[in-house]
Design a protein around this motif. Sequence first.
Motif, PDB file in Angstrom:
ATOM      1  N   VAL A 185       0.717  -1.342  -0.111  1.00 31.84           N
ATOM      2  CA  VAL A 185      -0.035  -0.033  -0.020  1.00 31.84           C
ATOM      3  C   VAL A 185       0.786   1.089  -0.011  1.00 31.84           C
ATOM      4  O   VAL A 185       1.836   1.249   0.541  1.00 31.84           O
ATOM      5  N   SER A 186       0.450   2.306  -0.716  1.00 29.26           N
ATOM      6  CA  SER A 186       1.423   3.622  -0.691  1.00 29.26           C
ATOM      7  C   SER A 186       0.407   4.640  -0.758  1.00 29.26           C
ATOM      8  O   SER A 186      -0.766   4.782  -1.092  1.00 29.26           O
ATOM      9  N   ASN A 187       0.849   6.025  -0.157  1.00 29.20           N
ATOM     10  CA  ASN A 187       0.144   7.194  -0.379  1.00 29.20           C
ATOM     11  C   ASN A 187       0.226   7.496  -2.107  1.00 29.20           C
ATOM     12  O   ASN A 187       0.975   7.172  -2.628  1.00 29.20           O
ATOM     13  N   HIS A 188      -0.900   8.335  -2.284  1.00 29.49           N
ATOM     14  CA  HIS A 188      -0.972   8.629  -3.953  1.00 29.49           C
ATOM     15  C   HIS A 188      -0.957  10.067  -3.821  1.00 29.49           C
ATOM     16  O   HIS A 188      -1.752  10.682  -3.315  1.00 29.49           O
ATOM     17  N   VAL A 189       0.071  10.610  -4.424  1.00 32.52           N
ATOM     18  CA  VAL A 189       0.275  12.017  -4.668  1.00 32.52           C
ATOM     19  C   VAL A 189       0.157  12.537  -6.235  1.00 32.52           C
ATOM     20  O   VAL A 189      -0.439  13.670  -6.339  1.00 32.52           O
ATOM     21  N   SER A 190       0.677  11.700  -7.059  1.00 25.80           N
ATOM     22  CA  SER A 190       0.467  12.216  -8.240  1.00 25.80           C
ATOM     23  C   SER A 190       0.189  10.934  -9.248  1.00 25.80           C
ATOM     24  O   SER A 190       0.160   9.685  -8.885  1.00 25.80           O
ATOM     25  N   TYR A 191       0.178  11.082 -10.806  1.00 26.68           N
ATOM     26  CA  TYR A 191       0.152  10.078 -11.476  1.00 26.68           C
ATOM     27  C   TYR A 191       1.695   9.195 -11.710  1.00 26.68           C
ATOM     28  O   TYR A 191       1.718   8.110 -12.133  1.00 26.68           O
ATOM     29  N   ILE A 192       2.575   9.558 -10.803  1.00 27.22           N
ATOM     30  CA  ILE A 192       3.930   9.300 -11.060  1.00 27.22           C
ATOM     31  C   ILE A 192       4.097   7.792 -10.427  1.00 27.22           C
ATOM     32  O   ILE A 192       4.821   7.123 -10.955  1.00 27.22           O
ATOM     33  N   GLU A 193       3.416   7.918  -9.132  1.00 24.81           N
ATOM     34  CA  GLU A 193       3.803   6.658  -8.199  1.00 24.81           C
ATOM     35  C   GLU A 193       3.219   5.266  -9.163  1.00 24.81           C
ATOM     36  O   GLU A 193       3.957   4.357  -8.971  1.00 24.81           O
ATOM     37  N   PRO A 194       2.071   5.245  -9.858  1.00 29.63           N
ATOM     38  CA  PRO A 194       1.696   4.089 -10.614  1.00 29.63           C
ATOM     39  C   PRO A 194       3.020   3.713 -11.511  1.00 29.63           C
ATOM     40  O   PRO A 194       3.047   2.679 -11.917  1.00 29.63           O
ATOM     41  N   ILE A 195       3.495   4.638 -12.275  1.00 29.10           N
ATOM     42  CA  ILE A 195       4.491   4.537 -13.375  1.00 29.10           C
ATOM     43  C   ILE A 195       5.836   3.962 -12.586  1.00 29.10           C
ATOM     44  O   ILE A 195       6.395   2.883 -13.099  1.00 29.10           O
ATOM     45  N   TYR A 196       6.114   4.463 -11.493  1.00 28.69           N
ATOM     46  CA  TYR A 196       7.252   3.925 -10.610  1.00 28.69           C
ATOM     47  C   TYR A 196       7.071   2.461 -10.018  1.00 28.69           C
ATOM     48  O   TYR A 196       7.749   1.699 -10.578  1.00 28.69           O
ATOM     49  N   PHE A 197       5.911   2.334  -9.891  1.00 29.74           N
ATOM     50  CA  PHE A 197       5.784   0.646  -9.281  1.00 29.74           C
ATOM     51  C   PHE A 197       5.604  -0.085 -10.182  1.00 29.74           C
ATOM     52  O   PHE A 197       5.888  -1.156 -10.103  1.00 29.74           O
ATOM     53  N   PHE A 198       5.165   0.357 -11.446  1.00 26.28           N
ATOM     54  CA  PHE A 198       4.959  -0.625 -12.620  1.00 26.28           C
ATOM     55  C   PHE A 198       6.512  -0.981 -12.822  1.00 26.28           C
ATOM     56  O   PHE A 198       6.729  -1.909 -13.079  1.00 26.28           O
ATOM     57  N   TYR A 199       7.301   0.071 -12.929  1.00 26.26           N
ATOM     58  CA  TYR A 199       8.871  -0.227 -13.134  1.00 26.26           C
ATOM     59  C   TYR A 199       9.587  -1.290 -12.081  1.00 26.26           C
ATOM     60  O   TYR A 199      10.284  -2.054 -12.355  1.00 26.26           O
ATOM     61  N   GLU A 200       9.328  -0.732 -11.085  1.00 26.48           N
ATOM     62  CA  GLU A 200       9.939  -1.427  -9.639  1.00 26.48           C
ATOM     63  C   GLU A 200       9.294  -2.841  -9.492  1.00 26.48           C
ATOM     64  O   GLU A 200      10.108  -3.508  -9.286  1.00 26.48           O
ATOM     65  N   LEU A 201       8.222  -2.847  -9.391  1.00 26.83           N
ATOM     66  CA  LEU A 201       7.591  -4.150  -8.783  1.00 26.83           C
ATOM     67  C   LEU A 201       6.454  -4.905  -9.984  1.00 26.83           C
ATOM     68  O   LEU A 201       6.261  -6.166  -9.671  1.00 26.83           O
ATOM     69  N   PHE A 202       6.211  -4.240 -10.627  1.00 25.26           N
ATOM     70  CA  PHE A 202       5.306  -4.892 -11.789  1.00 25.26           C
ATOM     71  C   PHE A 202       4.183  -5.622 -11.081  1.00 25.26           C
ATOM     72  O   PHE A 202       3.903  -6.775 -11.231  1.00 25.26           O
ATOM     73  N   PRO A 203       3.386  -4.965 -10.345  1.00 28.10           N
ATOM     74  CA  PRO A 203       2.382  -5.446  -9.493  1.00 28.10           C
ATOM     75  C   PRO A 203       0.843  -5.722 -10.137  1.00 28.10           C
ATOM     76  O   PRO A 203       0.688  -5.361 -11.215  1.00 28.10           O
ATOM     77  N   THR A 204       0.156  -6.491  -9.449  1.00 25.21           N
ATOM     78  CA  THR A 204      -1.273  -6.444  -9.895  1.00 25.21           C
ATOM     79  C   THR A 204      -1.733  -5.162  -8.987  1.00 25.21           C
ATOM     80  O   THR A 204      -1.588  -4.816  -7.998  1.00 25.21           O
ATOM     81  N   ILE A 205      -2.716  -4.510  -9.780  1.00 23.42           N
ATOM     82  CA  ILE A 205      -3.293  -3.382  -9.196  1.00 23.42           C
ATOM     83  C   ILE A 205      -4.934  -3.222  -9.384  1.00 23.42           C
ATOM     84  O   ILE A 205      -5.283  -4.125 -10.163  1.00 23.42           O
ATOM     85  N   VAL A 206      -5.313  -2.621  -8.475  1.00 18.88           N
ATOM     86  CA  VAL A 206      -7.040  -2.420  -8.340  1.00 18.88           C
ATOM     87  C   VAL A 206      -6.988  -1.050  -9.189  1.00 18.88           C
ATOM     88  O   VAL A 206      -6.637  -0.047  -8.724  1.00 18.88           O
ATOM     89  N   SER A 207      -8.012  -1.044 -10.169  1.00 18.06           N
ATOM     90  CA  SER A 207      -8.382   0.033 -10.638  1.00 18.06           C
ATOM     91  C   SER A 207      -9.870   0.322 -11.165  1.00 18.06           C
ATOM     92  O   SER A 207     -10.673  -0.659 -11.313  1.00 18.06           O
ATOM     93  N   SER A 208     -10.150   1.496 -11.397  1.00 15.80           N
ATOM     94  CA  SER A 208     -11.525   1.742 -11.917  1.00 15.80           C
ATOM     95  C   SER A 208     -11.743   1.203 -13.132  1.00 15.80           C
ATOM     96  O   SER A 208     -10.825   1.110 -13.997  1.00 15.80           O
ATOM     97  N   ASP A 209     -12.829   0.683 -13.368  1.00  9.66           N
ATOM     98  CA  ASP A 209     -13.005  -0.006 -14.699  1.00  9.66           C
ATOM     99  C   ASP A 209     -12.980   1.176 -15.961  1.00  9.66           C
ATOM    100  O   ASP A 209     -12.756   0.665 -16.931  1.00  9.66           O
TER     101      ASP A 209
END
Length: 556
Positions: A185-209
């Motif tokens: 879990v992470s705090n959410h400040v910008s659209y930058i964090e999803p890009i960073y975590f995609f590069y760093e962890l390549f996780p499964t995410i929960v997203s709006s449809d």
Amino acid sequence: MASRNPSPASLSTPLLSDSISPTPTTNGHAGHHNHDDDDEESPTVCGGDGGGGGDPFAFLSEDRPAWWSPRGVSPADPFRNGTPGWCGAYELVRALVCAPVAAARLVLFGLSIAVGYAATWVALRGWVDVRERAAQEGAGPMPAWRRRLMWITRISARCILFSFGYHWIRRKGKPAPRELAPIVVSNHVSYIEPIYFFYELFPTIVSSDSHDSIPFVGTIIRAMQVIYVDRFSPASRKSAVNEIKRKAACNSFPRVLLFPEGTTTNGRFLISFQHGAFIPGYPVQPVIVRYPHVHFDQSWGNISLGKLMFKMFTQFHNFMEVEYLPVVYPPEIKQENALHFAENTSYAMAHALNVIPTSYSYGDSMIMARAVEDGKVNCSNYMVEMAWVKETYGVSTSEAMALLEDFLCMSPDKDGRVNAQDFWAHFGLNCTPLCKKIFQYFDFEAKESITFRQFLIGCAHLRKQPSFQDACETAFERCRNPLTSHIGREQLADVLRSSMLELMTDNGMMKLFKTLDVDDDDGISKDDLMASLRKLPFMIALFAGRINGEVYIEIV
């Protein structure tokens, strides 16, 4: 003076009587509403003074309810971007100097998007779409060779961060093993964090449809084996929690990444956590993201996406810090998992960020966005700390938004406050002594105007009174036309006369009638009245005379 019929014990307290004048209190309405001039001109009602002292809602409870005392309004605004305006000399010079660099960055950004999209398209080629797989029982993870191909997209994501000015990113700590903490879990400040975590962890995410339809981005999201959720659908939220639990339980799936705040903030506060990450009961690893800055606040708050991207492209360098915190384990008592687990994690993240956790939520961002859309100024004044309101009074975000629509139609001033005259004009009523009393119930600060927060909490408090439901049903039964089993215009006019309201205009009567006639069928059915009083519970005071079985006559 007036004849009284027997009334239910729970509704036996007279409406406006000296005997129910509230005891002065430190906080609340009692003891500071002194409108003596108005009261002297008021007609006599029920043996009282008709206008002075007294609780217009005392009949809702067998015992006189204590005045609600809402806690102080938090001065926090967790959604406001702190970047100064465009007019600064430094801003202008920097934009001019960085213009050639920004052009090169834009080219790099476009190339990275294209390469990443192409690699993702190939990786997904021939693989059953995630939407179809989600409906299959036990759908497995992405095959290993496809995940290896996605490394091209992950490198492209890092190039995108570079194009935005994140040339280096300071990292503290490291990700815990997936077997130890399957949920991040992470705090959410910008659209930058999803890009960073995609590069760093390549996780499964929960997203709006809705994100699935975004060009390029939707394809990449599907490659992350996304868990779709509609935050306004209880069934969808429950399904998403089950999917989080299923994927967290299997080490063949990537980690599950969630932003429990549910929306972006300015990073100077934490807002209330949603519980989807904590209900499954698996250990979570909190991650905090900071964006140190002087001139440019990188948060995606009350700023457009285009303006935010332009400012990123025209920065010499954008600073970003990522810190992996120790794993947080669920409480031992299973019944307390979601609530206490979320609170413990929030406290750990707030402590590491050195920020204040608040009771604001995604609902507050929706409220503020609606005020912005309506052209209001100081839109943060409309926020109500929705998480606290929901927990204390059970008010949903959709119910708050419905009340907001009424409030915005009352012509709030620049500070988001509405006076009594504008308040009642919205419903077609004049500011009579009874209406003043009702308004004073909301105006606990005695400022002769109220905020949306006061309006919302006052309505919520009334609706929560023990006898409110019974009062609404009694009001309908004693006001309806026995021949048609609904309340017509004549019956409503009789109600208003018995409440000692001044003669209304035809337009005013029509406006109030339409407010109560929810289905607009020219008759107020029981369902209509119950729905309208649930939304606007203060209107029950207009029916108090009928509820108490009292007949009012004016003494002249």
